[in-house]
Scaffold this motif. Structure first.
Motif, PDB file in Angstrom:
ATOM      1  N   MET A   1       8.022  15.342  -5.453  1.00 33.47           N
ATOM      2  CA  MET A   1       8.082  14.175  -4.605  1.00 33.47           C
ATOM      3  C   MET A   1       9.371  13.446  -4.923  1.00 33.47           C
ATOM      4  SD  MET A   1       5.571  10.862  -4.381  1.00 33.47           S
ATOM      5  CE  MET A   1       5.972  10.250  -5.996  1.00 33.47           C
ATOM      6  N   ILE A   2      10.098  13.070  -3.877  1.00 35.16           N
ATOM      7  CA  ILE A   2      11.306  12.272  -4.034  1.00 35.16           C
ATOM      8  C   ILE A   2      11.054  10.959  -3.304  1.00 35.16           C
ATOM      9  CG2 ILE A   2      13.781  12.097  -3.566  1.00 35.16           C
ATOM     10  CD1 ILE A   2      12.489  15.474  -3.283  1.00 35.16           C
ATOM     11  N   THR A   3      11.139   9.841  -4.035  1.00 34.96           N
ATOM     12  CA  THR A   3      10.902   8.542  -3.420  1.00 34.96           C
ATOM     13  C   THR A   3      12.176   8.064  -2.740  1.00 34.96           C
ATOM     14  OG1 THR A   3      11.418   7.380  -5.480  1.00 34.96           O
ATOM     15  CG2 THR A   3       9.109   7.916  -5.085  1.00 34.96           C
ATOM     16  N   LEU A   4      12.065   7.695  -1.484  1.00 37.88           N
ATOM     17  CA  LEU A   4      13.204   7.177  -0.732  1.00 37.88           C
ATOM     18  C   LEU A   4      13.237   5.657  -0.742  1.00 37.88           C
ATOM     19  CD1 LEU A   4      13.048   9.584   2.327  1.00 37.88           C
ATOM     20  CD2 LEU A   4      14.395   9.827   0.236  1.00 37.88           C
ATOM     21  N   SER A   5      12.091   5.048  -1.037  1.00 37.36           N
ATOM     22  CA  SER A   5      12.000   3.589  -1.123  1.00 37.36           C
ATOM     23  C   SER A   5      11.102   3.240  -2.308  1.00 37.36           C
ATOM     24  CB  SER A   5      11.411   3.013   0.170  1.00 37.36           C
ATOM     25  OG  SER A   5      10.086   3.468   0.353  1.00 37.36           O
ATOM     26  N   SER A   6      11.259   2.029  -2.826  1.00 39.56           N
ATOM     27  CA  SER A   6      10.350   1.538  -3.869  1.00 39.56           C
ATOM     28  C   SER A   6       9.018   1.217  -3.202  1.00 39.56           C
ATOM     29  CB  SER A   6      10.903   0.268  -4.512  1.00 39.56           C
ATOM     30  OG  SER A   6      12.146   0.533  -5.109  1.00 39.56           O
ATOM     31  N   PHE A   7       7.908   1.503  -3.906  1.00 38.84           N
ATOM     32  CA  PHE A   7       6.612   1.204  -3.308  1.00 38.84           C
ATOM     33  C   PHE A   7       5.520   1.085  -4.351  1.00 38.84           C
ATOM     34  CE2 PHE A   7       7.155   5.846  -2.958  1.00 38.84           C
ATOM     35  CZ  PHE A   7       6.032   6.305  -3.620  1.00 38.84           C
ATOM     36  N   ARG A   8       4.406   0.462  -3.920  1.00 45.47           N
ATOM     37  CA  ARG A   8       3.170   0.364  -4.708  1.00 45.47           C
ATOM     38  C   ARG A   8       2.060   0.962  -3.858  1.00 45.47           C
ATOM     39  NH1 ARG A   8       1.385  -5.007  -5.717  1.00 45.47           N
ATOM     40  NH2 ARG A   8      -0.092  -4.036  -7.098  1.00 45.47           N
ATOM     41  N   ARG A   9       1.255   1.855  -4.463  1.00 46.25           N
ATOM     42  CA  ARG A   9       0.157   2.503  -3.742  1.00 46.25           C
ATOM     43  C   ARG A   9      -1.069   2.615  -4.637  1.00 46.25           C
ATOM     44  NH1 ARG A   9       1.212   4.613   1.031  1.00 46.25           N
ATOM     45  NH2 ARG A   9      -0.452   6.127   1.020  1.00 46.25           N
ATOM     46  N   ARG A  10      -2.228   2.675  -3.996  1.00 44.45           N
ATOM     47  CA  ARG A  10      -3.488   2.981  -4.670  1.00 44.45           C
ATOM     48  C   ARG A  10      -3.888   4.373  -4.204  1.00 44.45           C
ATOM     49  NH1 ARG A  10      -6.583  -1.107  -2.998  1.00 44.45           N
ATOM     50  NH2 ARG A  10      -5.944  -2.315  -4.814  1.00 44.45           N
ATOM     51  N   LEU A  11      -4.094   5.287  -5.133  1.00 44.10           N
ATOM     52  CA  LEU A  11      -4.501   6.653  -4.814  1.00 44.10           C
ATOM     53  C   LEU A  11      -5.946   6.858  -5.250  1.00 44.10           C
ATOM     54  CD1 LEU A  11      -1.346   8.586  -6.048  1.00 44.10           C
ATOM     55  CD2 LEU A  11      -1.851   7.758  -3.748  1.00 44.10           C
ATOM     56  N   SER A  12      -6.719   7.556  -4.416  1.00 47.66           N
ATOM     57  CA  SER A  12      -8.131   7.839  -4.703  1.00 47.66           C
ATOM     58  C   SER A  12      -8.392   9.320  -4.532  1.00 47.66           C
ATOM     59  CB  SER A  12      -9.037   7.079  -3.731  1.00 47.66           C
ATOM     60  OG  SER A  12      -8.773   5.702  -3.772  1.00 47.66           O
ATOM     61  N   ALA A  13      -9.131   9.897  -5.495  1.00 52.93           N
ATOM     62  CA  ALA A  13      -9.532  11.302  -5.420  1.00 52.93           C
ATOM     63  C   ALA A  13     -10.686  11.527  -6.384  1.00 52.93           C
ATOM     64  CB  ALA A  13      -8.381  12.237  -5.775  1.00 52.93           C
ATOM     65  N   GLY A  14     -11.689  12.236  -5.926  1.00 57.19           N
ATOM     66  CA  GLY A  14     -12.796  12.621  -6.796  1.00 57.19           C
ATOM     67  C   GLY A  14     -13.465  11.452  -7.497  1.00 57.19           C
ATOM     68  N   GLY A  15     -13.600  10.309  -6.833  1.00 59.15           N
ATOM     69  CA  GLY A  15     -14.257   9.154  -7.448  1.00 59.15           C
ATOM     70  C   GLY A  15     -13.363   8.348  -8.381  1.00 59.15           C
ATOM     71  N   ARG A  16     -12.101   8.731  -8.520  1.00 52.65           N
ATOM     72  CA  ARG A  16     -11.158   8.005  -9.382  1.00 52.65           C
ATOM     73  C   ARG A  16     -10.140   7.275  -8.526  1.00 52.65           C
ATOM     74  NH1 ARG A  16      -8.012  11.964 -12.319  1.00 52.65           N
ATOM     75  NH2 ARG A  16      -7.006  10.147 -13.190  1.00 52.65           N
ATOM     76  N   GLN A  17      -9.609   6.171  -9.062  1.00 52.08           N
ATOM     77  CA  GLN A  17      -8.533   5.437  -8.404  1.00 52.08           C
ATOM     78  C   GLN A  17      -7.467   5.079  -9.421  1.00 52.08           C
ATOM     79  OE1 GLN A  17      -9.891   1.890  -6.477  1.00 52.08           O
ATOM     80  NE2 GLN A  17     -10.457   2.976  -4.621  1.00 52.08           N
ATOM     81  N   VAL A  18      -6.218   5.137  -8.999  1.00 49.96           N
ATOM     82  CA  VAL A  18      -5.104   4.664  -9.819  1.00 49.96           C
ATOM     83  C   VAL A  18      -4.159   3.887  -8.920  1.00 49.96           C
ATOM     84  CG1 VAL A  18      -5.196   6.547 -11.501  1.00 49.96           C
ATOM     85  CG2 VAL A  18      -3.728   6.761  -9.513  1.00 49.96           C
ATOM     86  N   GLU A  19      -3.499   2.897  -9.511  1.00 54.75           N
ATOM     87  CA  GLU A  19      -2.460   2.167  -8.807  1.00 54.75           C
ATOM     88  C   GLU A  19      -1.141   2.518  -9.465  1.00 54.75           C
ATOM     89  OE1 GLU A  19      -3.364  -2.004  -8.602  1.00 54.75           O
ATOM     90  OE2 GLU A  19      -5.258  -1.623  -7.555  1.00 54.75           O
ATOM     91  N   LEU A  20      -0.118   2.744  -8.643  1.00 56.49           N
ATOM     92  CA  LEU A  20       1.181   3.089  -9.201  1.00 56.49           C
ATOM     93  C   LEU A  20       2.284   2.385  -8.446  1.00 56.49           C
ATOM     94  CD1 LEU A  20       2.829   5.531  -7.378  1.00 56.49           C
ATOM     95  CD2 LEU A  20       0.695   6.632  -7.986  1.00 56.49           C
ATOM     96  N   GLU A  21       3.379   2.175  -9.152  1.00 51.99           N
ATOM     97  CA  GLU A  21       4.567   1.565  -8.579  1.00 51.99           C
ATOM     98  C   GLU A  21       5.740   2.452  -8.944  1.00 51.99           C
ATOM     99  OE1 GLU A  21       6.920  -2.696  -8.528  1.00 51.99           O
ATOM    100  OE2 GLU A  21       4.965  -2.540  -9.501  1.00 51.99           O
ATOM    101  N   LEU A  22       6.505   2.865  -7.954  1.00 49.70           N
ATOM    102  CA  LEU A  22       7.647   3.754  -8.188  1.00 49.70           C
ATOM    103  C   LEU A  22       8.900   3.171  -7.558  1.00 49.70           C
ATOM    104  CD1 LEU A  22       6.047   7.236  -7.472  1.00 49.70           C
ATOM    105  CD2 LEU A  22       6.657   6.279  -9.680  1.00 49.70           C
ATOM    106  N   PRO A  23      10.033   3.286  -8.244  1.00 52.40           N
ATOM    107  CA  PRO A  23      11.300   2.836  -7.668  1.00 52.40           C
ATOM    108  C   PRO A  23      11.873   3.889  -6.724  1.00 52.40           C
ATOM    109  CG  PRO A  23      11.663   3.637  -9.891  1.00 52.40           C
ATOM    110  CD  PRO A  23      10.179   3.708  -9.633  1.00 52.40           C
ATOM    111  N   ALA A  24      12.802   3.482  -5.893  1.00 55.97           N
ATOM    112  CA  ALA A  24      13.497   4.418  -5.008  1.00 55.97           C
ATOM    113  C   ALA A  24      14.348   5.368  -5.847  1.00 55.97           C
ATOM    114  CB  ALA A  24      14.384   3.651  -4.035  1.00 55.97           C
ATOM    115  N   GLY A  25      14.509   6.594  -5.346  1.00 61.19           N
ATOM    116  CA  GLY A  25      15.396   7.551  -5.996  1.00 61.19           C
ATOM    117  C   GLY A  25      14.783   8.352  -7.127  1.00 61.19           C
TER     118      GLY A  25
END
Length: 71
Positions: A1-25
């Motif tokens: 995965m290559i991030t083109l913009s900075s972002f914050r997301r909540r990911l859910s899978a198999g009953g689990r959730q994580v929040e992540l923040e990634l910078p651009a580039g």
């Protein structure tokens, strides 16, 4: 995965959730996975995913993962 913009997301899978923040580039390895994502930040999410046809050479059996692997 290559991030083109900075972002914050909540990911859910198999009953689990994580929040992540990634910078651009950032370029990150992600194991194969099915998940749902929700934008929880103030900016749009823009990224490119490159899918390889072979397993990662140093990996053992596939394990479920959420979000980018620490490099």
């Amino acid at each position: 995965m290559i991030t083109l913009s900075s972002f914050r997301r909540r990911l859910s899978a198999g009953g689990r959730q994580v929040e992540l923040e990634l910078p651009a580039g950032q370029a990150r390895w992600l194991d194969a996975q099915e998940h749902a994502g929700e934008n929880i930040g103030d900016t749009e999410t823009h990224s490119i995913f490159v899918e390889l046809k072979e397993h990662r050479p140093d990996s053992g059996p596939a394990t479920p993962a959420l979000g980018p692997r620490a490099s």
